[in-house]
Design a protein around this motif. Structure first.
Motif, PDB file in Angstrom:
ATOM      1  N   PHE A 113       0.873  -1.274  -0.121  1.00  9.35           N
ATOM      2  CA  PHE A 113      -0.014   0.233  -0.126  1.00  9.35           C
ATOM      3  C   PHE A 113       0.905   1.229   0.244  1.00  9.35           C
ATOM      4  CE2 PHE A 113      -2.542  -3.397   2.113  1.00  9.35           C
ATOM      5  CZ  PHE A 113      -3.675  -3.455   1.319  1.00  9.35           C
ATOM      6  N   ARG A 153      -3.599   6.336   1.067  1.00  5.91           N
ATOM      7  CA  ARG A 153      -3.208   6.776   2.472  1.00  5.91           C
ATOM      8  C   ARG A 153      -2.274   7.723   2.875  1.00  5.91           C
ATOM      9  NH1 ARG A 153       0.518   3.209   5.453  1.00  5.91           N
ATOM     10  NH2 ARG A 153       1.731   2.466   3.874  1.00  5.91           N
ATOM     11  N   CYS A 180      -9.929   8.163   1.804  1.00  8.48           N
ATOM     12  CA  CYS A 180      -9.190   7.041   1.928  1.00  8.48           C
ATOM     13  C   CYS A 180     -10.024   5.782   2.229  1.00  8.48           C
ATOM     14  CB  CYS A 180      -8.292   7.012   3.187  1.00  8.48           C
ATOM     15  SG  CYS A 180      -7.335   5.346   3.523  1.00  8.48           S
ATOM     16  N   PRO A 183      -7.775   0.784   4.105  1.00  7.54           N
ATOM     17  CA  PRO A 183      -6.670  -0.349   3.770  1.00  7.54           C
ATOM     18  C   PRO A 183      -5.967  -0.934   5.092  1.00  7.54           C
ATOM     19  CG  PRO A 183      -5.509   1.381   2.910  1.00  7.54           C
ATOM     20  CD  PRO A 183      -6.816   1.948   3.107  1.00  7.54           C
ATOM     21  N   GLN A 188      -9.982  -2.142   2.178  1.00  5.25           N
ATOM     22  CA  GLN A 188      -9.792  -2.093   0.539  1.00  5.25           C
ATOM     23  C   GLN A 188      -8.687  -3.162   0.481  1.00  5.25           C
ATOM     24  OE1 GLN A 188      -7.672   1.721  -0.513  1.00  5.25           O
ATOM     25  NE2 GLN A 188      -8.226   1.384  -2.581  1.00  5.25           N
ATOM     26  N   GLU A 190      -5.492  -4.895  -1.663  1.00 10.44           N
ATOM     27  CA  GLU A 190      -4.008  -4.359  -2.137  1.00 10.44           C
ATOM     28  C   GLU A 190      -4.344  -4.139  -3.767  1.00 10.44           C
ATOM     29  OE1 GLU A 190       0.560  -5.486  -2.368  1.00 10.44           O
ATOM     30  OE2 GLU A 190      -0.775  -6.842  -1.227  1.00 10.44           O
ATOM     31  N   TYR A 193      -6.118  -1.045  -4.421  1.00 14.50           N
ATOM     32  CA  TYR A 193      -5.281   0.259  -4.024  1.00 14.50           C
ATOM     33  C   TYR A 193      -4.194   0.363  -4.962  1.00 14.50           C
ATOM     34  CZ  TYR A 193      -2.399   3.270  -1.004  1.00 14.50           C
ATOM     35  OH  TYR A 193      -1.677   4.381  -0.647  1.00 14.50           O
TER      36      TYR A 193
END
Length: 619
Positions: A113, A153, A180, A183, A188, A190, A193
């Protein structure tokens, strides 16, 4: 690669290969770095040319004592190596890009992330850097676009799969306001993202076509599912991207990726404009000024700047266009001078920027001519002077326990040292360590001569010392009848106090004041100049004394020898025949025999002789 050292008389042994050459002075200080297709021809040209060579090049050649070269495979490798060595060593005869600001980058980290943030320093292994950006405002515009388009993020949590499964983290305000997708709590994936990060990278590279296509497709898909609110959000992001793209200067989508370099120059400076074009849009524009050190050609300067700019802005473009032909053969590079069409218009646009920058710089220089520098005006205010002290003359004395007393005067014009105006003085009328009498003598001699030659007096006289030195200098001005015509002050070292004539109380200026720093610079420069002259005089006296100890060598003969050879070491190295031309065969033979018996006559290094407290205080 191969490196070796040669002297100027050995240049015929250099190879006829591409490479770089380095010139060193007598102290083995690097003074110049250059590149060459043929090392032997290029280096030889410095020493073989007798006419059509400018003064700076002649001065460079006169200082060359050692030559080092490095053979490389191609001219382009030589160019890259030359550029690196110039930046690392900054030789005094090489042109330098005086643009050492730390530019901001946007970093996409190498972690699960990935985070996206601004940074100025380079940290190896942290992530991939995009930029640099010419200004913080430009970087913030890109940052605002990315935060508006994608869910990235901002936390610094270690979002490993294990940490997320253990529930170590909780969503923050960014999640609740929709910036955001959480995650950190596993809300969320990977994969989802990383799709956003992939689009972020496209925007940072200037490839806006793919993100635009992405939002257009998402908008149409949402509309097809009758999810009109979602389609509206994609539409707003698509329009935001379109608006950002419109702010870039669009040239022509058919041009694709190209770097544009143009140059205009005069005798002292060159002005180069660089345009980085990606997908038909100008993403970087930068104009730099390069001060010439020698008579570098426009092509040589442009090649150096080209390498620097492409490296700084991470350009991968294979096509380079310019306003002048560049003879540089690099694999996968296509360098040309367009004559017609859109590329020609692009070159004209770049050249217009270079010309405007040159005109602007020249107008600034013209405006500054004759105008007092800001620091000079501040000094006028702090000292309450009637006129700006455009010309400042500062005096200092130097001696060791009264031996070889000397004085020095340095001159600052408009806040800067004017070294051609510096003067040395050997004290003539004072015996012993009398600093006050020495100051009286040199001030009298200096301004008596100016009056006799009908030259203008300075705007401010500065004396290194307290009330005693200032009083002595003031008496000298009174005897000449010019006291009151020129402001005079004394600067005492211990507390950096400023004294005025007939005022028992010193003036204290803020220690951080630029005007006090200017006076300190003048005082320190006078100290350095006086000490240098004093050491030279002591050195000469020591040499003469040693030579006079040799049978048959008197004061006149010793002076004649030192005036010609400059040092005892050079006398030792000179052939007997050359010495005999000055002092005769018998004396020359006796002198050489004595000198060759040992090194007992070699004087100590002058910079290692002890300096008494008196010298440090007076100088």
């Amino acid at each position: 690669m191969y490196a070796s050292y040669y002297t100027p008389d050995q240049i015929g042994q250099l190879p006829s290969e591409p490479g770089i050459y380095k010139y060193y002075d007598a102290e083995r200080h690097l003074i110049y770095v250059g590149k060459a297709k043929n090392l032997k021809k290029r280096v030889s040209s410095y020493f073989n040319k007798q006419t059509g060579v400018d003064k700076k090049t002649r001065k460079l050649v006169s200082e060359i004592h050692y030559i080092e070269f490095t053979i490389v495979n191609t001219e382009f490798e030589a160019l890259l190596l030359e550029n690196t060595l110039i930046k690392e060593n900054q030789p005094k005869y090489n042109i330098l890009l005086r643009d050492d600001k730390s530019y901001p980058y946007i970093c996409v980290t190498h972690e699960r992330f990935p985070r996206v943030f601004a940074i100025r320093r380079f940290e190896p292994g942290l992530g991939t850097y995009y930029g640099p950006f010419a200004s913080v405002k430009a970087m913030n515009n890109v940052f605002y676009l990315l935060r508006s388009l994608y869910h990235i993020r901002t936390c610094k949590y270690n979002l490993s799969e294990e940490n997320i499964q253990k529930g170590k983290f909780k969503v923050c305000l960014e999640y609740h306001i929709g910036n955001c997708k959480g995650p950190c709590e596993g809300l969320q994936s990977e994969q989802d993202y990383n799709r956003d990060i992939e689009q972020v990278v496209h925007v940072l590279k200037g490839n806006l076509a793919q993100p635009r296509q992405y939002f257009r497709e998402r908008m149409q898909e949402a509309a097809g599912r009758l999810e009109f609110e979602q389609a509206q959000r994609y539409k707003e992001k698509f329009e935001l991207l379109e608006k950002y793209h419109a702010k870039s200067l669009v040239v022509n989508p058919n041009i694709a990726d190209v770097d544009v370099f143009t140059i205009t120059s005069d005798e002292k400076c060159a002005f180069i404009n660089y345009l980085k074009v990606i997908n038909g849009a100008i993403t970087v524009t930068k104009t730099v000024e390069v001060k010439k050190k020698l008579e570098e050609s426009d092509a040589d300067i442009l090649v150096l700047v080209m390498i620097e700019m492409r490296s700084r802005y991470n350009s991968q473009s294979r096509e380079i266009i310019s306003n002048i032909p560049i003879e540089l053969e690099v694999e996968d590079w296509h360098i040309s001078v367009p004559k017609i069409g859109d590329k020609r218009k692009l070159v004209e646009l770049s050249f217009k920027n270079a010309l405007f920058f040159k005109k602007e710089r020249m107008s600034v220089v013209e405006d500054q001519k004759g105008k007092p520098h800001r620091v000079v005006l501040q000094l006028q205010k702090d000292l309450q002077l009637k006129n700006p002290p455009l010309r400042i003359e500062c005096f200092d004395n130097s001696n060791i326990q009264g031996t070889n007393p000397v004085s020095a005067m340095v001159c600052f014009i408009n806040g800067k040292p004017a070294k051609s105006e510096y003067r040395h003085y050997n004290i003539q009328t004072v015996e012993g360590p009398n600093d006050f009498a020495s100051m009286h003598e040199v001030v009298s001699r200096r301004y008596k001569r100016l009056l006799e030659e009908k030259k203008p007096l300075p705007d401010l006289i500065v004396v290194d010392g307290g009330k005693g030195q200032l009083s002595a200098a003031t008496d000298a001005l009174k005897e000449l009848g010019i006291y009151g015509q020129v402001p005079i002050i004394g600067i005492a070292k211990r507390l950096e106090e400023l004294y005025f004539p007939e005022d028992p109380y010193p003036l204290h200026i803020d220690k951080k004041s630029e005007s006090l720093m200017l006076l300190q610079r003048a005082r320190d420069e006078a100290h350095r100049f006086a000490i240098t002259h004093h050491r030279q005089k002591r050195s000469k006296a020591a040499f003469e004394s040693q030579l006079e100890n040799i049978s048959g060598i008197g004061e006149v003969t010793a002076s004649k020898l030192l005036k010609h050879f400059r040092s005892v070491q050079k006398i030792k190295e000179a052939p007997v025949e050359e010495i005999a031309k000055l002092i005769g065969k018998d004396k020359a033979q006796r002198l050489k025999e004595t000198l060759n018996q040992g090194d007992s006559l070699t004087p100590p290094a002058m910079d290692k002789l002890p300096i008494s407290p008196a010298e440090g205080e007076q100088a």
